[in-house]
Scaffold this active site. Structure first.
Site, short mmCIF file in Angstrom:
data_model
loop_
_atom_site.label_atom_id
_atom_site.label_comp_id
_atom_site.label_asym_id
_atom_site.label_seq_id
_atom_site.Cartn_x
_atom_site.Cartn_y
_atom_site.Cartn_z
N THR A 198 3.34 12.35 2.13
CA THR A 198 4.19 12.16 3.30
C THR A 198 5.63 12.51 2.93
OG1 THR A 198 2.82 10.44 4.24
CG2 THR A 198 5.16 10.30 4.75
N ARG A 226 -6.43 7.06 14.32
CA ARG A 226 -5.66 6.11 13.51
C ARG A 226 -4.18 6.56 13.45
NH1 ARG A 226 -2.30 6.69 8.69
NH2 ARG A 226 -2.39 4.76 7.54
N GLY A 228 -0.54 5.65 11.53
CA GLY A 228 0.02 4.91 10.40
C GLY A 228 1.41 4.39 10.70
N ASP A 229 2.16 4.15 9.66
CA ASP A 229 3.49 3.55 9.79
C ASP A 229 4.59 4.57 10.09
OD1 ASP A 229 2.87 4.58 7.15
OD2 ASP A 229 4.86 3.87 6.56
N THR A 248 6.73 5.64 2.44
CA THR A 248 5.51 6.39 2.18
C THR A 248 4.53 5.50 1.44
OG1 THR A 248 4.51 8.20 0.93
CG2 THR A 248 6.61 7.37 0.10
N GLY A 249 3.27 5.59 1.83
CA GLY A 249 2.26 4.77 1.17
C GLY A 249 1.19 4.34 2.15
N GLY A 251 -0.10 3.03 5.04
CA GLY A 251 0.60 2.74 6.29
C GLY A 251 0.30 1.37 6.86
N1 ASP Z 1 2.27 6.27 5.14
C1 ASP Z 1 1.39 7.35 5.51
C2 ASP Z 1 0.37 6.81 6.46
O1 ASP Z 1 -0.16 5.74 6.22
C3 ASP Z 1 0.68 7.99 4.35
C4 ASP Z 1 1.50 8.25 3.09
O2 ASP Z 1 2.69 7.98 3.06
O3 ASP Z 1 0.93 8.77 2.10
O4 ASP Z 1 0.03 7.47 7.42
#
Ligand code: ASP
Length: 329
Positions: A198, A226, A228-229, A248-249, A251
């Site tokens: 991301t 779905r 995410g955040d 990032t991570g 979500g």
């Molecule tokens: N945060 C992003 C999501 O969950 C994915 C990512 O940052 O790797 O969609």
């Protein structure tokens, strides 16, 4: 999230020592600052040097772009959009071209942008044919009374905005296809963080305005529909007069803990400084390996804080700071 045992908590805190914070020194003379990320969770440390260098050089290139635009006085919100747009076009990262594949083998892209000087924000979720989702998010912010458009509604809005469109397969790269096959084969479907990347950017411009933008393909193998955040204001993206944050991570964790807004709120309500606020949320509220954030504050401090093995990231400011990093703290 269920509470962990004390023992597990201690193990987690110890493990966080491998994560990192990068506070910039307090600097009242700092006129502009920028921090960007290309995703938490990275290649292995022992990946071929050329592969790691490809990421470093991509990060350097966009950091230079952001640095030059802020130095000449451009608005933080436009700089964030420009940086994220470049990263969306780079197949190394999980946003735009190179986006992760969902469980159906297609792409649904999410993005958000926020101008902390006005609290204006815009976001899109689940777009399938928009080459630069961050641009469409900015148009939602500027041209509609809404904050978030999703799926077909966002696509229809894109028709009216004449933004560049591409077929859904255009976003697929060989590498993401391999991640998707790996996801399909694995037994443990809970572990979806295959092929992260991301992208996000936060900036303080010479007028003192803060902004944030984030764009993603989401998690490999995510369910159709779905979200995410990243496109959720306050979770993966947030900016006000105090701080700007892009995450990032995993979500779902960023959504549960409203990570980006909580970092700003800790500064406003608990009197934390930026580094302490980001560390409190990323290193103590989130679980190990959930990911990380980049953030700037009104004084031009910039931090990158993460609890995963690494995070593709870069920070620059008007004092001459210019750093890109993947693992080292
Ligand atoms: N945060 C992003 C999501 O969950 C994915 C990512 O940052 O790797 O969609």
């Amino acid at each position: 999230m269920p509470r962990r045992s004390t023992l597990l908590c201690l193990a987690f805190l110890a493990a966080c020592a491998t994560g990192g914070t990068q506070p910039s020194p307090g600097d009242p003379g700092c006129t502009w600052a920028i921090a960007l990320h290309g995703g938490a969770g990275t290649l292995d440390r022992d990946a071929p040097a050329a592969d790691l260098e490809a990421y470093r050089s991509a990060l350097r290139r966009v950091l230079e772009l952001g640095r030059d635009r802020l130095a000449r006085g451009d608005a933080a919100v436009l700089v964030c959009e420009a940086v994220v747009r470049e990263l969306e076009d780079d197949p190394l990262f999980n946003a735009g071209r190179g986006a992760a594949l969902n469980a159906d083998g297609g792409h649904e892209l999410d993005a958000a942008i926020m101008d902390g000087s006005t609290m204006a924000c815009g976001a899109v979720a689940g777009v399938r044919t928009v080459r630069h989702p961050v641009e469409l998010a900015r148009l939602v912010m500027e041209r509609t009374p809404h904050v978030l458009l999703m799926g077909d509604g966002a696509e229809r809005f894109a028709d009216a905005m004449a933004v560049e469109r591409v077929p859904n397969e255009w976003f697929t790269t060989e590498r993401r296809q391999r991640s998707f096959e790996a996801w399909r084969q694995q037994q443990d479907r809970d572990n979806q963080r295959i092929g992260p990347g991301t992208v996000g950017c936060v900036a303080r411009d010479r007028q003192g305005r803060l902004a944030a933008a984030t764009s993603t393909g989401g998690l490999t193998g995510k369910r159709f529909g779905r979200v995410g955040d990243s496109p959720i204001v306050g979770a993966g993206t947030y900016a006000n007069a105090t701080a700007a944050v892009s995450g990032t991570g995993t979500g779902e964790q960023f959504l549960r803990h409203t990570v980006a807004r909580t970092i700003a709120a800790r500064i406003e309500l608990a009197g934390d400084d930026l580094a302490a606020a980001a560390a409190a949320v990323v290193l103590r509220t989130l679980d190990r390996d959930d990911g990380g954030v980049v953030a700037v504050d009104a004084a031009g401090h910039a931090v990158a804080v993460y609890n995963s093995d690494g995070m593709y990231r870069g920070i620059a400011d008007s004092r001459g700071r210019f750093e890109v990093a993947i693992f080292e703290h």
